[in-house]
Enzyme design. Structure first.
Site, PDB file in Angstrom:
ATOM      1  N   ASP A 511       0.864  -1.185   0.000  1.00  0.00           N
ATOM      2  CA  ASP A 511       0.000   0.000   0.000  1.00  0.00           C
ATOM      3  C   ASP A 511       0.903   1.238   0.000  1.00  0.00           C
ATOM      4  O   ASP A 511       2.117   1.138   0.239  1.00  0.00           O
ATOM      5  CB  ASP A 511      -0.891  -0.050   1.247  1.00  0.00           C
ATOM      6  CG  ASP A 511      -1.686   1.219   1.443  1.00  0.00           C
ATOM      7  OD1 ASP A 511      -2.284   1.694   0.463  1.00  0.00           O
ATOM      8  OD2 ASP A 511      -1.707   1.734   2.572  1.00  0.00           O
ATOM      9  N   ASP A 513      -0.252   5.177   1.055  1.00  0.00           N
ATOM     10  CA  ASP A 513      -0.520   6.089   2.176  1.00  0.00           C
ATOM     11  C   ASP A 513      -0.659   5.310   3.481  1.00  0.00           C
ATOM     12  O   ASP A 513      -1.446   4.371   3.581  1.00  0.00           O
ATOM     13  CB  ASP A 513      -1.809   6.875   1.916  1.00  0.00           C
ATOM     14  CG  ASP A 513      -1.660   7.850   0.771  1.00  0.00           C
ATOM     15  OD1 ASP A 513      -1.034   8.897   0.967  1.00  0.00           O
ATOM     16  OD2 ASP A 513      -2.167   7.538  -0.327  1.00  0.00           O
TER      17      ASP A 513
END
Length: 756
Positions: A511, A513
């Site tokens: 991922d 953020d």
């Protein structure tokens, strides 16, 4: 179980003949002591250790003797503090800052930095004593406003401990709580949230606490306890915590059973001789400006003025128990009470009758029961009170079910004692009218009301209160354990690095953020640092290693930030896939040559309705931002004012739910963001497409993410893959890491392991 309170249940005094050990008074000490005694009488064999300050400074030469005596005879471990420390901590911060503020007397509150620093220091001292005494798997129950920081300090020292915290005073509304300096109030809330269960006397105090969490930290809460609407679960920094209302009870049998005692009856006889045939109104309280003693005197004076026929037929017995004599505001209360009593007696006294019999002293148990038993009316008028056990004690002693309780609506006990005569203590007319109503009330009406209240006090006694709290604490701990994810410890980390280094093929799915970069207020400013770019390039250029970033961000942003790297990209949770460049071309081909492939069957016809709902929400939630992508729309509220935020978010959520049902959409509640996307397209489906692209399962697979959207990714990974959640939220991942810095360090170590 370890019970922790500022004051131990035993007070130590030095006399000419040596050290004197006396039981402590007060609702907290009396209530908990009753619970412990009942447990022991019922055959409980568990260790119950009480930790607290023994009421005075103990000289160093006496400490060994005192420590042994307290432990052997009373089950108490002392926390030894000097008088100077107690002056700043107890008389200073506790009684001159927290007490007035939590009881809605902000003009009395002082904000002394040195007292605050002493408050921190004493809480740390308690933490050290408790941590050294605690056994594995022991329950630690922390009590009251003196130790608001202690649960978090214990959590640092004892991460796996079962910790409960109970506040015996009101928790104020946020408008009052925010008067504390911001650093202080944050630290206090963090301290309380170190517990697994935070308890209050009433649902109102609980709701004020939850509001303060939302205001200070922006944390949402979710109601999830099926047993009671008074129980709420909140996830704070990844840990599940329960908060709830647990109205404290009394040892009903002790009070009810004491009435026939000869000592009590003798006291009653003497009292009746003194007041004659007068109806007796009882007023008994500590010397405290929060108790509304002056208000009840005003109400009584109004009653005597308006109801002249009752003069000579009614007497108020007023007992004021000395308390906090070193605090200026308490001394002021004492002088004001003396003056008011003198004024009323001077105005209305006649031969053979005085309207008020006033005593300023402590009472023994039998004396107190006699006063409860002989009084026709109990007048309880606090201006603000956490619970008020005097009201419950009076009800418990009415063995013939006669008597009338007049109770302030500002007392926590009012929720349970609805059949009292409820008054506003700030209104002397209400008090005066209630006195007339009480004195004229027929016996059958008295008995009807008292029967209902007595049943409640008997059923929800101190044992029921404690057991209810401790059972909820156990339930909360069980939920945490069921949802918990272990940290990536040294052994697991070594295993991961070894398997990565030795694997003939590798796949790393990340991922963006919250995983590679921290969450920040403006999502547009979260561009990757040089360190992030360097770590990703090192890993991607490691032989036989595929790296992909699967993000909720749009493809334009990902291309601009990461497109120069030899890694794969998935935008909008997998709506768009960008295959990695050949590694030897990654430094030559410009970003705009990168090709994106869209998932089949995806449509954006639904976006107008979602956009309209979110635009309407931005007018209600200042600071809210809409992030529109090609096939998803997100509403960010990280920068929003948190005042009344939760109900407004729920309104938006209901509107989006209705749109989603009609259009086969999925709604994701992320980290300070609500996102709407096409159903069936998520990070898990993107991961499966990646596995199909590389043709089979690599020997080593790793997925790392921090958000709700990453749970789909974890679920899609094979059982032999490493899955890591950033933060300590409940997750399907196998391990956790603390923050993006720890993620980058792990990825760096992996590159080093492969190189070596």
């Amino acid at each position: 179980m370890i019970i922790v309170s500022n004051r131990a249940p035993i007070n130590i005094q030095r006399t000419e003949s040596g050290l004197l050990y006396r039981p402590a008074t007060g609702g907290l000490a009396t209530g908990i002591k009753s619970y412990i005694d009942i447990q022991h009488r019922n055959g409980a064999t568990e260790r119950m250790l009480w930790i607290g300050w023994p009421g005075s400074a103990v000289e160093a030469l006496d400490r060994n003797e005192v420590t042994q005596t307290l432990l052997d005879q009373y089950g108490v471990e002392g926390v030894y503090l000097t008088e100077d420390i107690m002056e700043r901590f107890y008389q200073g911060f506790c009684n001159k800052t927290l007490w007035p503020l939590f009881h809605y007397f902000p003009s009395f509150a002082e904000y002394d930095k040195s007292n605050w620093e002493e408050y921190i220091s004493v809480n740390e001292t308690f933490a050290d004593v408790v941590a050294s005494a605690a056994l594995p798997n022991e329950t630690i129950w922390v009590h009251d406003y003196h130790l608001l920081l202690l649960p978090a300090l214990l959590r640092e020292r004892l991460p796996k401990a079962r910790i409960g915290f109970f506040l015996h005073v009101p928790f104020p509304s946020y408008e009052i709580f925010r008067l504390l300096p911001s650093v202080w109030r944050e630290r206090m809330l963090e301290g309380m949230l170190g517990a697994d269960l935070v308890g209050f006397h009433t649902p109102e105090y609980n709701s004020y606490f939850l509001r303060s969490i939302a205001e200070v930290f922006g944390e949402d809460v979710s109601r999830g306890d099926e047993r009671s609407n008074d129980r709420v679960t909140v996830t704070f920094r990844g840990r599940l915590i329960t908060t709830g209302a647990f109205p404290m009870g009394i040892e009903y049998g002790r009070f009810h059973g004491a009435v026939p005692l000869p000592e009590v009856q003798a006291e009653c006889t003497q009292l009746r001789k003194h007041v004659g045939d007068s109806k007796l109104i009882l007023s008994i309280d500590r010397q405290d400006y929060t108790k509304g003693i002056l208000n009840r005197l005003d109400g009584y004076e109004y009653f005597l003025d308006q109801q002249s026929e009752w003069r000579g037929k009614v007497t108020m017995l007023m007992v004021v128990v000395p308390s906090r004599v070193g605090v200026e505001n308490y001394q002021l209360v004492k002088s004001q009470i003396d003056e008011a009593v003198g004024k009323i007696n001077g105005r209305y006294t006649s031969i053979g009758w005085a309207p008020i019999v006033y005593q300023y002293r402590e009472l023994g148990f039998e004396e107190m029961i006699a006063l409860y038993t002989c009084s026709d009316v109990a007048l309880v008028t606090p201006l603000r009170d956490g619970m008020n056990l005097i009201a419950k004690e009076y009800v418990a002693t009415r063995i013939d079910l006669s008597g009338v309780l007049i109770l302030s609506e500002m007392a926590g006990a009012v929720d349970e004692l609805k059949d009292a005569l409820i008054i506003n203590p700030n209104n002397k007319e209400e008090i005066g009218d209630a006195l007339l109503h009480a004195l004229e009330m027929p016996l059958d009406e008295q008995q009807r009301r008292m029967t209902i209240m007595q049943r409640r006090v008997e059923e929800y006694n101190v044992v029921k209160w404690a057991n209810d709290f401790l059972t909820t604490l156990d339930d909360t701990k069980s939920k945490q354990e069921a949802l918990g994810v272990p940290e990536l410890d040294a052994a697991s980390r070594s295993d991961l690095l070894l398997r990565f280094a030795n694997a003939r093929s590798r796949l790393i799915l990340l991922d963006y953020d919250g995983t590679l970069t921290p969450h920040i207020g403006d999502p547009a400013m979260a561009a990757p640092s040089d360190r992030v770019l360097a770590v990703l390039r090192r890993l991607a250029e490691t032989p036989r290693t595929d790296v992909a970033v699967i993000s909720g961000r749009d493809k334009k942003t990902l291309s601009r930030w990461l497109g120069e790297l030899p890694i794969g990209l998935a935008a909008e949770h997998g709506v768009f896939i960008h295959k990695p460049k050949l590694k030897w071309l990654s430094r030559l081909l410009p970003t705009f040559l990168a090709s994106w492939v869209r998932t089949d069957g995806v449509t954006d016809l639904w976006k107008a309705d979602v956009r309209e709902a979110m635009q309407h929400a931005t007018s209600d939630i200042p600071g809210g931002q809409i992030e529109e992508k090609e096939f998803s729309i997100a509403f960010h509220y990280r920068n929003s004012e948190t005042t009344l935020l939760i109900p407004k978010l729920r309104t938006l959520r209901l509107q989006l739910d209705e749109i989603a049902m009609k259009n086969q959409l999925q709604i994701l509640d992320g980290n300070m963001v609500i996102e709407v996307r096409v159903e069936g397209v998520h990070k898990g489906s993107a991961a499966k497409r990646w596995l199909d692209r590389i043709g089979g399962s690599p020997e080593f697979m790793l997925a790392i993410g921090d958000d709700t959207t990453d749970e789909d990714l974890f679920a899609a990974m094979p059982s032999n893959a490493f899955t890591i959640k950033v933060g300590s939220h409940p997750s399907q991942a196998r391990h956790t890491l603390g923050d993006p810095n720890e993620v980058l360090q792990l990825l760096d170590d992996m590159a080093d392991a492969a190189a070596s």
